[in-house]
Write a protein that holds these residues in place. Structure first.
Motif, PDB file in Angstrom:
ATOM      1  N   TRP A 192     -23.767  -1.285   8.751  1.00  0.00           N
ATOM      2  CA  TRP A 192     -24.912  -1.072   7.882  1.00  0.00           C
ATOM      3  C   TRP A 192     -24.531  -0.423   6.562  1.00  0.00           C
ATOM      4  N   ASN A 193     -23.252  -0.156   6.366  1.00  0.00           N
ATOM      5  CA  ASN A 193     -22.827   0.328   5.056  1.00  0.00           C
ATOM      6  C   ASN A 193     -22.957  -0.811   4.047  1.00  0.00           C
ATOM      7  N   ILE A 194     -23.077  -0.475   2.752  1.00  0.00           N
ATOM      8  CA  ILE A 194     -23.175  -1.488   1.703  1.00  0.00           C
ATOM      9  C   ILE A 194     -21.985  -1.356   0.754  1.00  0.00           C
ATOM     10  N   PRO A 195     -21.005  -2.294   0.850  1.00  0.00           N
ATOM     11  CA  PRO A 195     -20.865  -3.354   1.858  1.00  0.00           C
ATOM     12  C   PRO A 195     -20.332  -2.779   3.169  1.00  0.00           C
ATOM     13  N   PRO A 196     -20.327  -3.574   4.257  1.00  0.00           N
ATOM     14  CA  PRO A 196     -19.786  -3.083   5.531  1.00  0.00           C
ATOM     15  C   PRO A 196     -18.355  -2.584   5.360  1.00  0.00           C
ATOM     16  N   ALA A 197     -18.014  -1.554   6.138  1.00  0.00           N
ATOM     17  CA  ALA A 197     -16.716  -0.901   5.952  1.00  0.00           C
ATOM     18  C   ALA A 197     -16.028  -0.621   7.278  1.00  0.00           C
ATOM     19  N   SER A 198     -14.697  -0.637   7.237  1.00  0.00           N
ATOM     20  CA  SER A 198     -13.875  -0.314   8.405  1.00  0.00           C
ATOM     21  C   SER A 198     -13.172   1.017   8.175  1.00  0.00           C
ATOM     22  N   VAL A 199     -12.906   1.725   9.268  1.00  0.00           N
ATOM     23  CA  VAL A 199     -12.181   2.993   9.220  1.00  0.00           C
ATOM     24  C   VAL A 199     -10.793   2.777   9.809  1.00  0.00           C
ATOM     25  N   PHE A 200      -9.771   3.284   9.123  1.00  0.00           N
ATOM     26  CA  PHE A 200      -8.393   3.201   9.598  1.00  0.00           C
ATOM     27  C   PHE A 200      -7.779   4.597   9.637  1.00  0.00           C
ATOM     28  N   VAL A 201      -6.957   4.833  10.648  1.00  0.00           N
ATOM     29  CA  VAL A 201      -6.319   6.137  10.833  1.00  0.00           C
ATOM     30  C   VAL A 201      -4.810   5.947  10.766  1.00  0.00           C
ATOM     31  N   TYR A 202      -4.154   6.718   9.890  1.00  0.00           N
ATOM     32  CA  TYR A 202      -2.711   6.624   9.676  1.00  0.00           C
ATOM     33  C   TYR A 202      -2.037   7.880  10.213  1.00  0.00           C
ATOM     34  N   THR A 203      -0.960   7.694  10.946  1.00  0.00           N
ATOM     35  CA  THR A 203      -0.187   8.810  11.479  1.00  0.00           C
ATOM     36  C   THR A 203       1.293   8.491  11.336  1.00  0.00           C
ATOM     37  N   ARG A 204       2.132   9.492  11.526  1.00  0.00           N
ATOM     38  CA  ARG A 204       3.579   9.293  11.436  1.00  0.00           C
ATOM     39  C   ARG A 204       4.113   8.619  12.699  1.00  0.00           C
ATOM     40  N   THR A 205       5.111   7.791  12.498  1.00  0.00           N
ATOM     41  CA  THR A 205       5.833   7.237  13.635  1.00  0.00           C
ATOM     42  C   THR A 205       7.148   7.974  13.843  1.00  0.00           C
ATOM     43  N   ARG A 206       7.466   8.901  12.945  1.00  0.00           N
ATOM     44  CA  ARG A 206       8.677   9.704  13.062  1.00  0.00           C
ATOM     45  C   ARG A 206       8.363  11.100  12.563  1.00  0.00           C
ATOM     46  N   SER A 207       9.182  12.063  12.942  1.00  0.00           N
ATOM     47  CA  SER A 207       8.914  13.458  12.615  1.00  0.00           C
ATOM     48  C   SER A 207       9.423  13.860  11.242  1.00  0.00           C
ATOM     49  N   LYS A 208      10.220  12.985  10.592  1.00  0.00           N
ATOM     50  CA  LYS A 208      10.773  13.313   9.281  1.00  0.00           C
ATOM     51  C   LYS A 208       9.652  13.503   8.270  1.00  0.00           C
ATOM     52  N   PRO A 209       9.635  14.621   7.530  1.00  0.00           N
ATOM     53  CA  PRO A 209       8.555  14.858   6.575  1.00  0.00           C
ATOM     54  C   PRO A 209       8.595  13.875   5.411  1.00  0.00           C
ATOM     55  N   ILE A 210       7.444  13.594   4.834  1.00  0.00           N
ATOM     56  CA  ILE A 210       7.328  12.724   3.677  1.00  0.00           C
ATOM     57  C   ILE A 210       7.129  13.601   2.449  1.00  0.00           C
ATOM     58  N   HIS A 211       8.018  13.489   1.490  1.00  0.00           N
ATOM     59  CA  HIS A 211       7.934  14.308   0.289  1.00  0.00           C
ATOM     60  C   HIS A 211       7.279  13.515  -0.829  1.00  0.00           C
ATOM     61  N   PRO A 212       6.302  14.124  -1.526  1.00  0.00           N
ATOM     62  CA  PRO A 212       5.596  13.395  -2.562  1.00  0.00           C
ATOM     63  C   PRO A 212       6.432  13.203  -3.818  1.00  0.00           C
ATOM     64  N   VAL A 213       6.130  12.117  -4.546  1.00  0.00           N
ATOM     65  CA  VAL A 213       6.712  11.893  -5.864  1.00  0.00           C
ATOM     66  C   VAL A 213       5.747  12.440  -6.873  1.00  0.00           C
ATOM     67  N   ARG A 214       6.185  13.362  -7.703  1.00  0.00           N
ATOM     68  CA  ARG A 214       5.288  14.000  -8.661  1.00  0.00           C
ATOM     69  C   ARG A 214       4.788  12.981  -9.671  1.00  0.00           C
ATOM     70  N   ALA A 215       3.462  12.983  -9.876  1.00  0.00           N
ATOM     71  CA  ALA A 215       2.875  12.096 -10.878  1.00  0.00           C
ATOM     72  C   ALA A 215       3.170  12.611 -12.270  1.00  0.00           C
ATOM     73  N   LYS A 216       3.498  11.727 -13.168  1.00  0.00           N
ATOM     74  CA  LYS A 216       3.790  12.122 -14.557  1.00  0.00           C
ATOM     75  C   LYS A 216       2.518  12.222 -15.363  1.00  0.00           C
TER      76      LYS A 216
END
Length: 216
Positions: A192-216
């Protein structure tokens, strides 16, 4: 009876104001606003349902008019344990006025960790979940990756990134997920959302941390 009627009118007033504010921003820049109207409460409930059972500290990306923010507060997330990022200046001001006890920040999601540290929002270094209302589907792959890197830099090994999209599949391509060591599962579907929407959940498949790339 009169009090309930006043409360209903106030809620209706906020909803009308939010819809008008959101639509006005869409008219100004349709590419930066993901939809014609704010997300529905049905979608908000589905997003909140994906929070970890013991979630206490959450960051929201792309707060919009506060539909997800309100749902998380009603779910039990304390106002001082919720930080909301919104890049649009008018929507940022709207959120600040609507949620004065919440840390509402006008900033780029790619600078998430930096902004959270500036606000001293992550004293333990991480949060339990990141909830996103950003329009990842319309973003370039490089921008998607930078946002995900930033989000997972503040999440613990078992932390969750919760995203909605208007497409039938994950808005993040498989090669990006593989490069970042992430897995995805589909949550609920808001018909009933306009437009209809799906929810997705993202998790790690490994324990190694992800470091961000600084935005310029």
């Amino acid at each position: 009876m009169q009090q309930r009627a006043k409360s209903a009118r106030a809620t209706e007033g906020r909803g009308s104001s939010a819809a008008l504010t959101f639509f006005r921003q869409w008219l100004k820049n349709p590419l930066s606003v993901a939809a014609l109207s704010p997300s529905s409460r049905q979608l908000a409930r589905l997003m909140v349902r994906e929070l970890p059972a013991d979630a206490r500290r959450v960051i929201e990306l792309g707060g919009g008019t506060g539909v997800f923010t309100q749902a998380m507060l009603e779910h039990g997330i304390a106002p001082d344990h919720l930080m909301v990022l919104e890049l649009n200046e008018e929507l940022h001001k709207f959120l600040q006025e609507r949620f004065p006890e919440v840390a509402v920040v006008c900033g780029d999601a790619r600078k998430l960790r930096e902004l959270a540290e500036e606000r001293r929002f992550i004293p333990e270094g991480t949060v339990d979940a990141v909830v996103s209302g950003l329009g990842l589907l319309s973003m370039p792959k490089t921008l998607q990756r930078e946002i995900l890197e930033a989000a997972f830099s503040v999440l613990p090994p078992d932390g969750r990134y919760i995203q909605f999209t208007y497409g039938p599949v994950s808005p993040v391509p498989r090669e990006t997920l593989d490069a970042l060591g992430l897995t995805v599962r589909r949550g609920g579907f808001a018909l009933w959302n306009i437009p209809p929407a799906s929810v997705f959940v993202y998790t790690r498949t490994r324990s190694k941390p992800i470091h961000p790339v600084r935005a310029k």
